[in-house]
Design an enzyme around this catalytic site. Sequence first.
Site, PDB file in Angstrom:
ATOM      1  CB  CYS A  17     -45.148 -24.931  71.655  1.00 51.59           C
ATOM      2  SG  CYS A  17     -45.542 -23.394  71.817  1.00 51.59           S
ATOM      3  CB  CYS A  35      -0.624   0.033   1.284  1.00 50.73           C
ATOM      4  SG  CYS A  35       0.204  -0.407   2.898  1.00 50.73           S
TER       5      CYS A  35
END
Lengths: 528, 192
Positions: free
Chosen positions: A315, A156
Amino acid sequence: MDTDDDFMSNVSSEDDILPDDSENDMSGDEDFGFDDEPDAHIDSQKDDGYKKKAAYDISFKVYQPSDVQKQQDELINEVNMILDISKEEAAILLRHFRWNKERLIEDYMDKPSQVLDAAGLATTSAGPPRMQVVPGFVCDICCEDEPGLQTFALKCGHRYCVDCYRHYLSQKIRGEGEAARIQCPSEGCNVIIDARSLDILVTPELTARYHELLHRTYVEDKETLKWCPAPDCENAIECAVKKKDLDKVVPTVSCLCGHRFCFGCILNDHQPAPCELVKKWLKKCADDSETANWISANTKECPKCNSTIEKNGGCNHMTCRKCKHEFCWMCMGLWSEHGTSWYNCNRFEEKSGTEARDAQAKSRVSLERYLHYYNRYANHEQSARLDKDIYHKTEKKMVQLQKESGMSWIEVQYLNSASQALQTCRQTLMWTYAFAFYLARNNLTEIFEDNQKDLEMAVEALSEMFEKPIAELADSKLKVEIMDKTSYCNKRRVILLDDTAQNLAEGRWTFNTELLGSGANGGPSTRR
Amino acid sequence: MASQNKRIAKELAECTNSPPPGISISLPNDSDLHTWHVVLEGPENTVYAGGRFGLVVSLPTDYPFRAPTVTFATRIYHPNVTNDSLGNICLGPLKPENWKPSTRLAGVLEAVRALLIEPQPDDPLEARIADEYRADRKEFEKNARTYVQRYAKGPVKFDSAVSATAGGGAGSGDDKKGAGAATTGSGSGNNP
């Protein structure tokens, strides 16, 4: 006459292979095969030749690093010849097209310059790239302008000093692990650096790393190829199973190194459970959703303010510590409705408590169901691990046996086969429980559970025999028994896998994973 | 190292001598070329107009081979900037796979400015703001203006606040005094 002979020999060899195969199936595949040849190829030939493939079998090929390199070279050479471009460029093009040669050639013939451009190949030819001294040059990266500076440019034409180029490349290769898609350093330029330019610029050490990375991208780019995940194994496996078919097959492959794994998800062999269930199961086991399950099963919530309460004695008259609401632990109803019957609850039918009790019961069922499968899964996982220890002891045992009983090496291999069979069968059993957890009941599940039971019994029996002391192991009667049991285990495993795989392929299983929000599992999920 | 400084010094000189529009640059610490303080004027005809935004640019030691990081020091209501005190920006050229050593900081800063002119709701850091930007532009503009009023008026404050000379920079001179007071007084309603 000739053909007849061939035919006859085929038949007889098939007879030999079938019973033999089920016995040696595991040991041959796993490792320690009696022959050192790569038997994957032989196996696949055998399959194609005259053995009906089992439903769980999948065809695959193992490639060693040199094979992988050869494949790439062949493709590159082919493209290099057909399209008349350099090998470096052919390689870049192929990588751009993810090694789809046909599409590359077709596209290139159609619009060559566009293809070259998209792949990052400059269309101008400025001669082969080389280092150069350019008078009056200023490097755009480091702003150095010393005379005599070595420079480099790809096709390039974007020219930088060699130092910057080197630094850039080493940052890409070492820092980012990039190789196939290293672009020119210029902003907006997509030209890809080729192998030859790289060789000119960087040290041999970096070049080696670059080629290793390229090598890796080849396998990673191809959907049909995967690396064997075993540590230090460099082989790649090729298998054509598509991702969308993973609900139909459990593509289990075994590498030359002995590692068996699922091609779909790279996890260890998890037949018969399909990948998605495996993922779900592992997540379920790993995350703490089960803690929540425990909470639902062992605690109750205050009917008024929803605080979680664990009753640890006392309980049934509960007073919420937070909101002071008074209720009965048994029926979850208002305590005041109990009137004067203080210490026992005889108001079970009371409407105010029904809902809370229902949710409670459902949650318990769901937890117990999960624990049922999880405990068995975990048990086989642990046993498989223990079996591995035993396997190491086996090697010693075999040496001892050879000394004490005067048996030859080949005569003690049955212990090895037994150990391998135990490992593989337990692995399969483990996953049958994860599979079963997600299985919705239908008439096929019974057959599945029978198969599971048969395999489990056989495995436990073999496991027991296997642990006998040396003196007893040397007994030829026990030896025959172990060999029989080993073969039986492998056979049971094959039957189970075959049946499951066939039903999976034909979509006959129904799973309850999507149904988790309703039905028996509704309790915990709706409350969370 | 020396050559890297050469590059940075050159870029800094370029940016100070002929700064990109609406951008002014200063060094909080003259001996450290790797941290830049930038004041970005909210571009005209945008919801950010009239605001002044502080940006911190930090250059990695191996700049320009690795991308710099750019963050907003001033809170801003924008789909591509995190709506917190970190002020992270989602900017294409700064991603490691996109960064090129030849990219100039001036270009990066211009890209940030362009982001104020045209937000990119398809690539958001704040999905909620992006949705609002697409679906209810009026509401978005109102919120963005409120943020400008609340945070981007008065002298620009940088988080690190290394030195007092940093903030106002080349902008308008009268901002320099009392750097600490203005921006923190957010909700008090004394802003016009």
